[in-house]
Design an enzyme around this catalytic site. Structure first.
Site, PDB file in Angstrom:
ATOM      1  CB  SER A  41      -0.905   0.002   1.226  1.00 14.19           C
ATOM      2  OG  SER A  41      -0.129   0.274   2.373  1.00 14.19           O
ATOM      3  CE  LYS A  42      -1.766   6.872  -2.789  1.00 13.52           C
ATOM      4  NZ  LYS A  42      -3.121   6.295  -2.883  1.00 13.52           N
ATOM      5  NE  ARG A  43       0.368   0.282   6.007  1.00 13.97           N
ATOM      6  CZ  ARG A  43       1.038  -0.783   6.385  1.00 13.97           C
ATOM      7  NH1 ARG A  43       2.226  -0.655   6.931  1.00 13.97           N
ATOM      8  NH2 ARG A  43       0.540  -1.988   6.245  1.00 13.97           N
TER       9      ARG A  43
ATOM     10  N   GLY B  39       5.660   3.165   0.500  1.00 17.54           N
ATOM     11  CA  GLY B  39       6.435   3.952  -0.451  1.00 17.54           C
ATOM     12  C   GLY B  39       5.891   3.754  -1.847  1.00 17.54           C
TER      13      GLY B  39
END
Ligand code: GLU
Length: 467
Positions: free
Chosen positions: A239-241, A243
């Site tokens: 996911s986005k977290r 990176g």
């Protein structure tokens, strides 16, 4: 196994970004096609007309180009093939393997509830009705078998069985006559002559449904190979977290395409313990049997290590171009002659760089315009005694004809000896005057990067009485 040359494909839906999962799937299809001397094709699954803008399609072309994954034919656009999909649905109707279903949205929702309660997939009451009303909206549903099993023979997962009672009578054509994904993909893969469907294992369930459609159409079922998902470093869904996720972000962060290829190849596939390998090696080694079925994990340290490796191998001219682009993107305008400075500097700093962004950072000192603004810390080093010594050093350097790292190292050593001090008494001030406090290579390296004229001029600036 189809007795034909291998044809693989990547079939992305344009969403506006090319996910690294898609890039990895593309790479595996490309590697397998190259390994077998077959063909690698691209199909744009642009049936979602709202998302499939020209720009979103271009993102895929750009991603493939950047990754260096060349395709062997013009791309196929799925939306342009709807008439073929409709023909196949009509064929299924004619064969009694599909039916018109007149269930309303509410009725479908109610059937879903009942089916769930009974632990089976959706079946429409119209399944065996053979009804042909022309004044009522309908969808075309596949008439799936109710008993028995469908086995997906998968090169990665092995044989995976699905109970037919769990596979619903999926919609082939919607009320407006438009084809659904499972129908379109089967028709397109068949007509493009795809022998091997290599894709993410989120499509494994679809492979069962698609197998049934192939069989109902009397078409040869392709070989399936479902690849493990890519997870984040902590093992959770990417996911986005974690990176970057899009290919373009890796480009923007300064990773080289060859490093990405090497890195992505190791996400789910391997050849013994080999971590670093060329495209040629990957192509000669790539077998579907060596794809693992457990999820792969993103590992930034590995990617950075690989990128550093490929930065050290890259041609200097290419790195000069890449670093120039980085400086431009930061609104730093390069002057005539800066390319030559970069070409001298990059070989001296690249060993310590993980990305082209870091490489660009490491060249900033050499591109500064005179006179440099010296930070307090460096001015503080320039006591009267040090100024005297630095000015003697300046004259010593002015007499140097050979301006190479070994020659300058020798010159600095002989100067320190003559002065009766260690290099440690010379280094910090010299370095500060040359770099203005920006990161710079070793002393001799910094002098070589700047060239003789610029080095002496920077020393003169710093030692002039006004400074
Ligand atoms: N368009 C599908 C996707 O982007 C891929 C379908 C397939 O590979 O069969 O997930």
């Amino acid at each position: 196994m189809p007795d034909r040359p291998v044809v693989t494909r990547i079939a992305p839906s344009p969403t506006g970004a090319m996910h690294i999962g898609t890039a990895r799937t593309a790479l595996f299809n490309w590697l397998y096609a190259r390994h077998t001397g077959g063909k690698f094709l691209l199909r744009i699954e642009d049936t979602d007309r709202e998302r499939s803008t020209e720009a979103a399609v271009q993102v895929i072309f750009d991603g493939m180009k950047w990754l260096g994954l060349d395709v062997d034919a013009e791309p196929v656009f799925q939306a342009g093939r709807a008439d073929r999909h409709v023909l196949a649905a009509q064929d299924l109707l004619a064969k009694g393997r599909a039916y018109r279903c007149y269930m309303s949205v509410e009725e479908t929702a109610a059937e879903r509830e009942v089916a769930r309660a009974e632990g089976r997939a959706i079946r429409s009451p119209w399944r065996d009705a053979d009804a042909n009303f022309n004044d009522r909206p309908y969808v075309i549903r596949f008439k799936g078998p109710q008993d028995g099993e469908t086995v997906v023979h998968d090169r990665v997962k092995g044989d995976v069985s699905f109970k037919n009672k769990d596979l619903d009578d999926l919609i082939l054509l919607r009320t407006d006559g438009s084809p659904t994904y499972n129908l379109a993909v089967v028709v397109d893969d068949h007509e493009m002559g795809i022998t091997h469907v290599i894709r993410g294992d989120d499509h494994l369930n679809n492979a069962a449904r698609q197998t049934l459609i192939y069989q109902a159409l009397d078409w040869e079922v392709p070989i399936w190979a479902h690849l493990p998902m890519i997870h984040g470093p902590d093992g959770s869904k990417l996911s986005k977290r974690h990176g970057a996720q899009a290919v373009s972000e890796f480009d923007d962060m300064g990773y080289l395409p060859e490093a990405m290829r090497n890195y992505l190849a190791r996400l789910g596939w391997g050849h013994g313990n080999d971590e670093i390998f060329s495209d040629e090696q990957a192509i000669s080694w790539f077998e579907l049997e060596n794809v693992v079925s457990a999820p792969a994990r993103l590992d930034w340290d590995k990617l950075n290590h690989l990128n550093n490796h490929y930065l050290r191998l890259a041609a200097i001219d290419r790195l000069v171009d890449l670093v120039t682009q980085v400086h431009r993107s930061r609104d730093f305008h390069l002057a005539d002659g800066d390319a030559a400075i970069l070409a001298r500097t990059i070989p001296l700093v690249r060993d310590g760089a993980k990305t082209t962004l870091e490489l660009a950072d490491a060249t900033v000192f050499a591109l500064k315009r005179r006179p440099l603004e010296l930070p307090e810390k460096i001015l503080g080093l320039l006591t009267d005694e040090t100024r005297g010594r630095m000015s003697r050093l300046r004259d010593h350097l002015a007499q140097q004809d050979a301006w190479t790292v070994p020659d300058l190292e020798a010159a600095l050593r002989s100067f320190a000896e003559a002065e009766g001090v260690g290099l440690g008494r010379i280094g910090p001030a010299l370095r500060g005057m040359l770099s203005g406090g920006a990161p710079a290579p070793d002393l001799a390296g910094a002098l070589v990067s700047l060239g003789k004229e610029e080095s002496l001029a920077r020393l003169d600036d710093a030692l002039s009485p006004a400074a």
